[in-house]
Motif scaffolding. Structure first.
Motif, short mmCIF file in Angstrom:
data_model
loop_
_atom_site.label_atom_id
_atom_site.label_comp_id
_atom_site.label_asym_id
_atom_site.label_seq_id
_atom_site.Cartn_x
_atom_site.Cartn_y
_atom_site.Cartn_z
N ALA A 1 -1.64 6.63 -1.33
CA ALA A 1 -2.89 6.02 -1.79
C ALA A 1 -4.11 6.77 -1.26
CB ALA A 1 -2.95 4.56 -1.34
N VAL B 1 -7.72 2.34 -2.06
CA VAL B 1 -7.63 1.30 -1.04
C VAL B 1 -8.91 0.47 -0.99
CG1 VAL B 1 -7.42 0.86 1.44
CG2 VAL B 1 -5.99 2.59 0.36
N LEU C 1 -6.96 6.50 6.94
CA LEU C 1 -6.70 5.30 6.14
C LEU C 1 -6.26 4.13 7.01
CD1 LEU C 1 -4.91 6.25 2.78
CD2 LEU C 1 -7.16 5.24 3.13
N LEU D 1 0.86 -1.18 0.00
CA LEU D 1 0.00 0.00 0.00
C LEU D 1 0.89 1.23 0.00
CD1 LEU D 1 -3.28 0.52 1.87
CD2 LEU D 1 -1.59 2.35 1.86
N LEU E 1 -8.03 0.41 7.28
CA LEU E 1 -7.30 -0.86 7.16
C LEU E 1 -7.54 -1.74 8.38
CD1 LEU E 1 -3.82 0.36 5.86
CD2 LEU E 1 -5.70 -0.56 4.53
N GLU F 1 -8.38 6.88 -0.49
CA GLU F 1 -9.34 5.91 0.06
C GLU F 1 -9.99 5.10 -1.06
OE1 GLU F 1 -13.24 5.68 3.01
OE2 GLU F 1 -12.11 7.55 2.83
#
Length: 361
Positions: free
Chosen positions: A119, A124, A166, A115, A170, A121
């Motif tokens: 990056a 992801v 983020l 990742l 995760l 959202e």
């Protein structure tokens, strides 16, 4: 991720890019053990690895991913759906099976997804094509990195520099095993079971305690100081870079043995037991360390059982708990904002007091 005994192989893997073998990595035992235990039981909740630059964090994680056997997936499925486990298959595959259809299966290497720090959202979690959804009446979904990482490893280098929002996303997905994307009244969810591995340099700051606590384990690594070991590491890396195929053949037997050991441990985990008295002492230890919540208790129990399974046993011992306690609890301790993560001394001291063991044993 679930492996089968048939997945083990005894021949060197042919890959486009040779990967340094896991069994050739010198030192960093704490990091290697934490990673292996999370592969055996992904429900431990991932690993946060903090250490100096150039200590082999990325090399070790890529080596572990390369070591893992192939898994059965539904062919051409963007979520790496398991053809036999409804808990880790997408809705489309589940509906197909419920309708009596048999999906085409294939073998696939366990994915290791990187990742990047920048990056978004959408990258992801994935995006929903609203225009297509409205015009064609279908849920047009563009899968993101969480979909690709399902049943694999999601690696975030410099996780302490990643946006907190983020990181939260995760950790939510890693804990629940699902990723949900909602936009303009349209909601799509898909399985997202992965081993979350974060790494970082403590000099660049740590995660907020609320986020750090949600990583199952916390491993610390430092630059090797012994001159002989440093020479060995440099020589190994030189040999690998000069002739990767020859170097890989040298370690293939060890790689196969470790792979088989993890496959068997994952199967044995179902039969591992931990006495009630030991569970009570684990909770007493967490209480005396003033650990918030119950994550510390749960993770320590899981990690001790995974270690027992890994070492070909079925009954958890006091020593098993001792070996995982620091990894599971050091990052959950309350501390002064100016202090760094506990090296393990405090956890070990309280462990010895609770279990009635002399500290120098």
């Amino acid at each position: 991720m679930t492996f089968t005994a048939e997945a083990a192989t005894s021949t060197p893997k042919k890959t486009a890019r040779p990967v340094f073998p896991f069994t050739a990595i010198v030192g960093q035992e704490e990091m290697k053990l934490a990673l292996i235990l999370n592969i055996i039981d992904p429900k431990i909740g991932g690993v946060m690895i903090m250490g100096d630059r150039g200590t082999g964090k990325s090399t070790t994680i890529r080596a572990l991913a390369d070591l893992l056997p192939e898994i059965d997936v539904v062919a051409d499925d963007p979520f790496n759906s398991d053809p036999s486990d409804p808990e880790i298959m997408g809705d489309e595959v589940r509906n197909m099976i419920e309708a009596g259809q048999t999906p085409t299966t294939a073998k696939k290497k366990v994915q290791m997804v990187d990742l990047p720090l920048g990056a978004t959202e959408d990258r992801v979690c994935g995006t929903i094509d609203i225009e297509k959804a409205l015009s064609e009446g279908v849920k047009a979904f563009e899968p993101g990195l969480l979909a690709k990482a399902n049943r694999g490893i999601l690696y975030v280098d410099e996780v302490n520099l990643l946006d907190d929002h983020l990181v939260d996303v995760l950790l939510d997905s890693a804990a629940s095993g699902w990723n949900t994307v909602e936009r303009e009244g349209i909601s799509i969810r898909h399985p997202a079971r992965f081993v979350l591995v974060g790494s970082g340099n403590p000099e660049e700051g740590d995660l907020r305690p609320q986020l750090l606590d949600r990583f199952g384990m916390h491993a610390q690594i430092r630059t090797v100081k012994e001159p002989e070991l440093r020479v060995q590491i440099v020589e190994q890396r030189t040999q690998f870079d000069q002739n990767p195929p020859e170097f890989l053949v040298t370690y293939q037997t060890g790689q196969d043995a470790l792979q088989q050991k993890m496959i068997e441990a994952q199967e044995r985990l179902k039969t591992v037991t931990i006495d009630h008295e030991l569970r009570v002492k684990i909770s007493q230890m967490c209480s005396e360390l003033d650990v918030d919540g119950l994550r510390g208790d749960i993770v320590t129990n899981r990690a001790a059982k995974a270690l027992t399974a890994y070492e070909n046993r079925t009954d958890v011992t006091v020593d098993d708990i001792r070996r995982v306690a620091t990894l599971c609890l050091r990052h959950r301790l309350r501390k002064d904002p100016m202090e760094s993560i506990d090296s393990g001394d405090k956890v070990n001291k309280v462990f010895c007091e609770v279990f009635g063991i002399a500290e120098d044993e």
